[in-house]
Each structure stands twice: as structure tokens, then as C-alpha cells.
Scaffold this active site. Structure first.
Site, PDB file in Angstrom:
ATOM      1  N   CYS A   1       0.829  -1.210   0.000  1.00  0.00           N
ATOM      2  CA  CYS A   1       0.000   0.000   0.000  1.00  0.00           C
ATOM      3  C   CYS A   1       0.859   1.254   0.000  1.00  0.00           C
ATOM      4  O   CYS A   1       1.916   1.295   0.652  1.00  0.00           O
ATOM      5  CB  CYS A   1      -0.910   0.017   1.226  1.00  0.00           C
ATOM      6  SG  CYS A   1      -2.090  -1.337   1.228  1.00  0.00           S
TER       7      CYS A   1
ATOM      8  N   HIS B   1       2.152   7.690   0.853  1.00  0.00           N
ATOM      9  CA  HIS B   1       1.796   9.105   0.796  1.00  0.00           C
ATOM     10  C   HIS B   1       0.370   9.340   1.298  1.00  0.00           C
ATOM     11  O   HIS B   1      -0.532   8.564   1.008  1.00  0.00           O
ATOM     12  CB  HIS B   1       1.912   9.637  -0.634  1.00  0.00           C
ATOM     13  CG  HIS B   1       3.325   9.941  -1.031  1.00  0.00           C
ATOM     14  ND1 HIS B   1       4.257   8.943  -1.234  1.00  0.00           N
ATOM     15  CD2 HIS B   1       3.980  11.115  -1.252  1.00  0.00           C
ATOM     16  CE1 HIS B   1       5.420   9.507  -1.588  1.00  0.00           C
ATOM     17  NE2 HIS B   1       5.278  10.809  -1.611  1.00  0.00           N
TER      18      HIS B   1
ATOM     19  N   MET C   1      17.122  -1.870  10.283  1.00  0.00           N
ATOM     20  CA  MET C   1      17.936  -2.015  11.489  1.00  0.00           C
ATOM     21  C   MET C   1      19.425  -1.966  11.165  1.00  0.00           C
ATOM     22  O   MET C   1      20.250  -1.570  12.011  1.00  0.00           O
ATOM     23  CB  MET C   1      17.593  -3.324  12.193  1.00  0.00           C
ATOM     24  CG  MET C   1      16.213  -3.366  12.845  1.00  0.00           C
ATOM     25  SD  MET C   1      16.028  -2.210  14.220  1.00  0.00           S
ATOM     26  CE  MET C   1      17.222  -2.842  15.407  1.00  0.00           C
TER      27      MET C   1
ATOM     28  N   SER D   1     -33.874  30.251 -13.333  1.00  0.00           N
ATOM     29  CA  SER D   1     -34.817  31.279 -12.893  1.00  0.00           C
ATOM     30  C   SER D   1     -35.143  32.170 -14.084  1.00  0.00           C
ATOM     31  O   SER D   1     -34.251  32.604 -14.819  1.00  0.00           O
ATOM     32  CB  SER D   1     -34.188  32.116 -11.774  1.00  0.00           C
ATOM     33  OG  SER D   1     -35.051  33.157 -11.382  1.00  0.00           O
TER      34      SER D   1
ATOM     35  N   SER E   1     -42.800  28.203 -13.921  1.00  0.00           N
ATOM     36  CA  SER E   1     -44.076  28.390 -13.217  1.00  0.00           C
ATOM     37  C   SER E   1     -45.201  28.748 -14.185  1.00  0.00           C
ATOM     38  O   SER E   1     -46.324  28.257 -14.058  1.00  0.00           O
ATOM     39  CB  SER E   1     -43.936  29.491 -12.153  1.00  0.00           C
ATOM     40  OG  SER E   1     -42.998  29.109 -11.164  1.00  0.00           O
TER      41      SER E   1
ATOM     42  N   SER F   1     -34.255  23.353  -9.171  1.00  0.00           N
ATOM     43  CA  SER F   1     -33.631  22.042  -8.906  1.00  0.00           C
ATOM     44  C   SER F   1     -32.371  21.874  -9.753  1.00  0.00           C
ATOM     45  O   SER F   1     -32.340  21.087 -10.699  1.00  0.00           O
ATOM     46  CB  SER F   1     -34.608  20.899  -9.156  1.00  0.00           C
ATOM     47  OG  SER F   1     -35.279  20.994 -10.381  1.00  0.00           O
TER      48      SER F   1
END
EC number: 2.7.7.4
Length: 635
Positions: free
Chosen positions: A115, A118, A171, A474, A479, A546
Site C-alpha cells: 500500500c 503518501h 535495522m 430562474s 411556473s 432544482s
């Protein structure tokens, strides 16, 4: 007399067959290596592959050539090159994507996921950890416990990985100093305890030199524990532990090859099953007895976790894909509201209230996510206030599904407690999560059946319910056109109701503003109201900007199939702004009106609406006639 060549071929064939049989019966351990950047994860895996003799001669030759080209710090082979397969990885000397490798020893088979270290690739690490039985957390002995060490350890703990190995690497670069090793282990132990890690094994290693990986090193004569490969060969794997848990099998498909056979196929997530066992199908709750357990190789006397099988039942009950067969007297829970931990994996932030797909096992449902209770700072483990989640952030959130799902808490069953989140528009996986528990209110609220059905309501009105969803900028004329359509439907003796954006905000939605999250909630509420009205048999007309496709899709998913009709009132921005009947565009241009669609907030036009009307080419009355013609007949 038999030709010696054929004798040799026969012996080789026998050896291959014996080898394959030997490996076929070995257990399989999936593990990941993780930690900070340049801790030596890829080198360690390369060493494991090399020492287990899983490299072909041509691969080894290519590896030696690549190692000479990039330089190997005095070594003949750069083992990291075995795993860093992307060109970008080799050029930068880092791991970007999750690399999966297979190897085997005399005792066990392994799949290892390397894996990336970063922070920006944390989502890739989550992917690799989601199926792992063990995590090898690497620490550079020169640097000690780092931020990414903590981050990855916390993620492993959250993802339910209980087998942890702390591999203190390099090590050789600190002269195998025991004191420094013990200090690192002590520092990590304090952190591990703070996040709920109950135990881990610590090993001093050198991936480059091979110390304590497959054989004990003379350089660490002070270390008396097992070497890394011994730990990996002996630790418990998830399937073994899962077999001791109650039986769970998500149904993948109903197996019906002919009229004489009907079975339910799937992968056993936990437990065991055999003929005669009583099972419960969820979410319905109906029970039946196992008649047979079938595989491609014939019937089994018993099947265990990790096997793919088909179950036939003595008493026929209704089951389908997404249902779960479980032990009758110890079934999983069923609910639609949960507390969960979510790891956000997308460049675009979580949008609170927006609908996403949630996939859990074989179940796929629509889900909405509330504002996070808190975000978890994986560096300090602090709980931070947050309104959303961004890439790689982790938060605890309440989620609500559109119907009840079958689950177990993630800590008890990863298959029925872990889920992914999918964007409904792009189909991208945007998050992964773990269910903690169901919310009490989800258990206390039940659907009350009524005698008068929605079909009866529609029959009384002599019409098929519809939702005519008008969307557009709009000033586009939504409407006005919706009002014309309703008048024409009224002349046809149709039962209708018009929900207008401005009118609804005077009452039901007066508490909502115009931020993105408020717009989403505005549309969600309207969708719920429209659904109730269709249940009453009405033809509902809604006139709302919407602006977001995902939110219109959320409403579409609420409504019965075929009843949602999206109508795009298609008007160019310059035309809508020129009309500016309410003076809103002028205010938005002057900066007096924030989050106005088309100016400083986007509008996402429908890609394939059922009806499109162009108000530049049509009058409102012509548009209404066009819509009426498209939706006929109404019964």
C-alpha cells in the site's frame, strides 16, 4: 522397454501434480504492508518473493538489469523494483497504486498488498486493507513512529484488522541497536493502546539485508521472538474465525436452471451450513430448512465461510438477490438508519443530503448522509467539528437508506457491516464505510398499512398518478408553463396539484436558505411531498430550479417507475437574465444575492429528460400543449 525420455516426462508430470495438490490444500493469508513513505514496504515484499523462490529466471535477469540502471546502494538487487510496477513509481522511487503479489511457503499461501505511504493515496491503502487478515506496519528505525504510521494503524484498526505486526525496518542503518528498537516499540505501544489496538508483534528486520525475514539474524542475537515469515505462517486467518460465527450468506442470484431445481447461490460470509439447518431469510423474516448444499463438484455434507455454494430449501420461500440467508435463531439486524464511520475517497467533497448508492454485500440502496457528527484527526485522534468530508478525511456520520437493509456491525462481520458509496451520476466509488449500529428511532418507527391503497385512490380519480417535474433557470418560464398545463388538465377533469418553488418556501421550507446543502434538502422535502400526493392518486406539477442532476435523480428514485416525468424548460441564460421579472439576476450581478443559479451557483441541465421545451421558440400555451400531448394517455 519404455523410452527414458517418456519416463522423465511422466516423473515431471507427477511432481507437478503433487506440487499443485500440496499448494491447493494450503490455507491462504491476505496481508498488507503499510506505513510512511520510504519505510521499505516494497523492498520487504520483494525480499519475501525472492526468498520464497517466486521469481522466474527471466524476471531475475530483468530485475538485475533494472537494479544496475537505477543503483542499489551497494546491493546486487533492488527488491523494490519487483513490486513498483508503474513507470511513475520507478521514476519517483515511491508506491502510488496498491500492488498485489502472490507467493507461497511450505506451510501457507499468501497474497500481499503493497500500500502507498503518501497521505494523498490513503484511499488506495483503504482498498488494500479492506480484504486483509493481517497488516505489517513498517517503521524506519532511523525515524521512529511517524504521522503516516499512526494514520495507517488507525485505519487498520477501524477496518477490523486484528493481526498486526510492527516491522521495525532498516535495522542495519542503526547498527542493530536494541535500545533504539525497544524505544520505538514502547512509543508505538502507547499510541496503539490509545486507539484500541489490543496486541501486536514487533520484529527488528532489514528488508535489504534480509535480517529476521525468513531466517533468524546473527545481528540481533538479543531478539528472541519469531521471524517475520513464522508470524505470517502461524497467525489466524479470517475464514477460520468466521466459521465460528453465526451463518450468513448474502444471496447473489436465484439459481433456476430448470423447473425441477430452485436454489439460492452466494458466498458464505460467516458460519457453517448443512442439510437440516433452519435458516431465516431477511429482510422478510420467513424461515425454511436446508434441503441440500450444492456446488459444481456435487452436494456437500457441510459448507463453511469462504465457500461459494447453492442452497436448496425444503419449504419454498420468496428470496431474491440482496436478501440474506442466516441462522434462524441468531439472525442479523434489519434497519434503515445507522451510525457509521466513512472514509471519503473522492476529489469532490461529500455533499450532505445528496443521494448516493450504498453497496453492502449484494444489497444496493439509495442513501443520504447527514452532516458529520465529527471528523477524526488521525494524527492526534481528536474529534473535530466538520460540515463535510474531503478527500482522505474520516468522519462519523448518521446515514439513512431508502429502504431497510440487512446488516451486522462491522466489528462482528465485515461482509455485512462494510459498504462503499457510489456517485449516482458518475458511477465513481466516492467513499467506504463501516456500520456501527442502527439508530433506535429506526426500530421504533414502523410503516402503518392502510386499507385504501394508492391504486384505489388512482382508480377513484380515473387517472394514473404522475409527477411532472419542471426544471430550468430562474426566469425560464417554469411556473408560467406549469400553470398553463394545470389549467388544461383541469379542463380535462384531471385531479392535480401544483407545487411552486416560491410558494413552498413560504411554509414547508421557510427554514431553508440557498446554499448547496439547503437546496438539496429543499428538493428532498418536495420529493417526499410529491410522493405522498401520487399515493393519493394526484397528478403533481412541480416548478423548481432544482439545479443538480443528483437531486433530481433522488426524487426520481422515490417515485414509482414511469410516474416521474422530467421536463426541461430550456432557456439560454442570456434570455432568462434579460427577462429578470423578479430583479434577481440584477441583484446577483451586483453581489447582493449569493448562491444564485447561473451566476455564482451552477445549473446542471438534464441529459435525457422525458420532455424538453424551448421557450424561445414556443409560447407558454404552445409549450403546455406540447407537454399534454407527450403525457397522454393519462390512464
Amino acid at each position: 522397454m519404455t523410452d527414458p525420455i517418456y519416463q522423465t516426462d511422466a516423473l515431471i508430470a507427477e511432481d507437478i501434480e503433487a506440487y499443485l495438490e500440496q499448494h491447493q490444500n494450503k490455507s491462504m493469508l491476505r496481508f498488507i504492508t503499510c506505513g510512511s513513505v520510504d519505510d521499505g514496504k516494497s523492498t520487504l515484499i520483494g525480499r519475501l518473493l525472492y526468498d520464497s523462490k517466486m521469481i522466474f529466471e527471466d524476471q531475475l535477469a530483468a530485475l538485475e538489469n533494472d537494479s544496475r540502471r537505477v543503483g542499489t546502494q551497494g546491493q546486487d538487487i533492488d527488491f523494490a523494483l519487483l513490486v513498483d510496477g508503474l513507470a511513475a513509481e520507478r521514476e519517483q522511487g515511491i508506491t502510488i497504486d496498491v500492488a498485489y503479489r502472490f507467493f507461497a511457503t511450505e506451510k501457507r499461501k499468501f497474497i500481499v498488498a503493497d500500500c502507498p505511504g503518501h497521505e494523498q493515496y490513503t484511499r488506495n491503502m483503504v482498498t488494500g486493507a479492506s480484504t486483509a487478515d493481517c497488516a505489517v506496519i513498517l517503521i524506519d528505525a532511523r525515524k521512529g513512529v511517524l504521522v503516516q504510521t499512526r494514520r495507517h494503524s488507525f485505519l487498520c484498526q477501524q477496518l477490523g484488522i486484528r493481526n498486526l505486526v510492527l516491522a521495525v525496518n532498516k535495522m542495519d542503518l542503526i547498527d542493530y541497536d536494541e535500545t533504539k528498537f525497544n524505544a520505538i516499540v514502547s512509543d508505538y505501544a502507547k499510541f496503539a493502546e490509545s486507539i484500541g489496538i489490543e496486541s501486536f508483534n514487533a520484529v527488528p528486520i532489514s528488508g535489504l539485508a534480509g535480517d529476521n525475514i525468513t531466517s533468524r539474524s546473527d545481528n540481533t542475537d538479543w531478539y528472541g521472538g519469531p521471524v517475520l515469515i513464522d508470524l505470517l505462517e502461524t497467525m489466524q486467518i479470517s475464514n477460520t474465525a468466521s466459521q465460528k460465527k453465526p451463518f450468513r450468506m448474502p444471496i447473489q442470484w436465484v439459481n433456476r436452471p430448470n423447473l425441477d431445481f430452485r436454489g439460492f447461490s452466494g458466498l458464505i460470509a460467516s458460519g457453517t451450513v448443512k442439510p437440516g439447518d433452519e435458516l431465516r431469510s431477511l429482510p422478510s423474516g420467513k424461515t425454511s430448512t436446508v434441503k441440500s448444499v450444492v456446488t459444481m463438484d456435487g452436494e456437500l455434507n457441510e459448507a463453511v465461510a469462504g465457500q461459494s455454494i447453492t442452497i436448496t430449501l425444503e419449504e419454498e420461500i420468496d428470496c431474491s438477490r440482496g436478501d440474506v440467508l442466516a441462522t434462524a435463531d441468531d439472525p442479523p439486524e434489519v434497519a434503515d438508519q445507522f451510525e457509521s464511520t466513512i472514509v471519503w475517497m473522492d476529489d469532490e467533497p461529500l455533499v450532505v443530503g445528496r443521494g448516493y448508492w450504498l453497496k453492502l454485500g449484494t444489497q444496493m440502496v439509495s442513501v443520504t448522509i447527514a452532516e458529520p457528527k465529527y471528523e477524526i484527526d488521525v494524527n492526534t485522534m481528536e474529534h473535530l467539528a466538520s460540515q463535510t468530508l474531503n478527500l482522505n478525511q474520516i468522519g462519523v456520520c448518521e446515514i439513512t437508506t431508502d429502504r431497510r437493509i440487512v446488516f451486522d456491525p462491522y466489528t462482528e462481520n465485515r461482509a455485512l457491516g462494510g459498504f462503499i458509496l457510489i456517485d449516482k451520476i458518475t458511477n465513481h466509488t466516492v467513499g467506504a464505510g463501516m456500520l456501527h449500529f442502527s439508530l433506535r428511532r429506526s426500530q421504533n418507527v414502523h410503516w402503518q398499512p392502510t386499507d385504501i391503497t394508492r391504486d384505489h385512490h388512482a382508480f377513484m380519480k380515473n387517472q394514473t398518478p404522475r409527477v411532472l417535474w419542471f426544471t430550468g433557470l430562474s426566469g425560464s418560464g417554469k411556473s408560467t408553463i406549469a400553470n398553463e398545463v394545470e389549467k388544461k388538465l383541469a379542463l380535462m377533469n384531471r385531479h392535480t396539484f401544483l407545487l411552486d418553488g416560491d410558494n413552498v418556501r413560504h411554509g414547508l421550507n421557510k427554514d431553508l436558505g440557498f446554499t448547496e446543502s439547503d437546496r438539496i434538502e429543499n428538493i428532498r422535502r418536495i420529493g417526499e411531498v410529491a410522493k405522498l400526493m401520487t399515493d393519493a392518486g394526484l397528478i403533481v406539477l412541480t416548478a423548481f430550479i432544482s439545479p443538480f442532476r443528483a437531486d433530481r435523480q433522488l426524487v426520481r428514485d422515490m417515485i414509482d417507475g414511469g410516474e416521474f416525468i422530467e421536463i426541461h424548460v430550456d432557456t439560454p441564460l442570456e434570455i432568462a437574465e434579460a427577462r429578470d421579472v423578479k430583479g434577481l439576476y440584477k441583484k446577483a450581478r451586483e453581489g447582493k444575492l449569493k448562491n444564485f443559479t447561473g451566476i455564482d451557483s451552477p445549473y446542471e441541465p438534464p441529459e435525457s429528460p422525458e420532455i424538453r421545451v424551448n421557450t424561445v421558440e414556443m409560447t407558454p400555451e404552445e409549450a403546455a400543449d406540447h407537454i399534454i400531448a407527450k403525457i397522454l394517455p393519462l390512464k
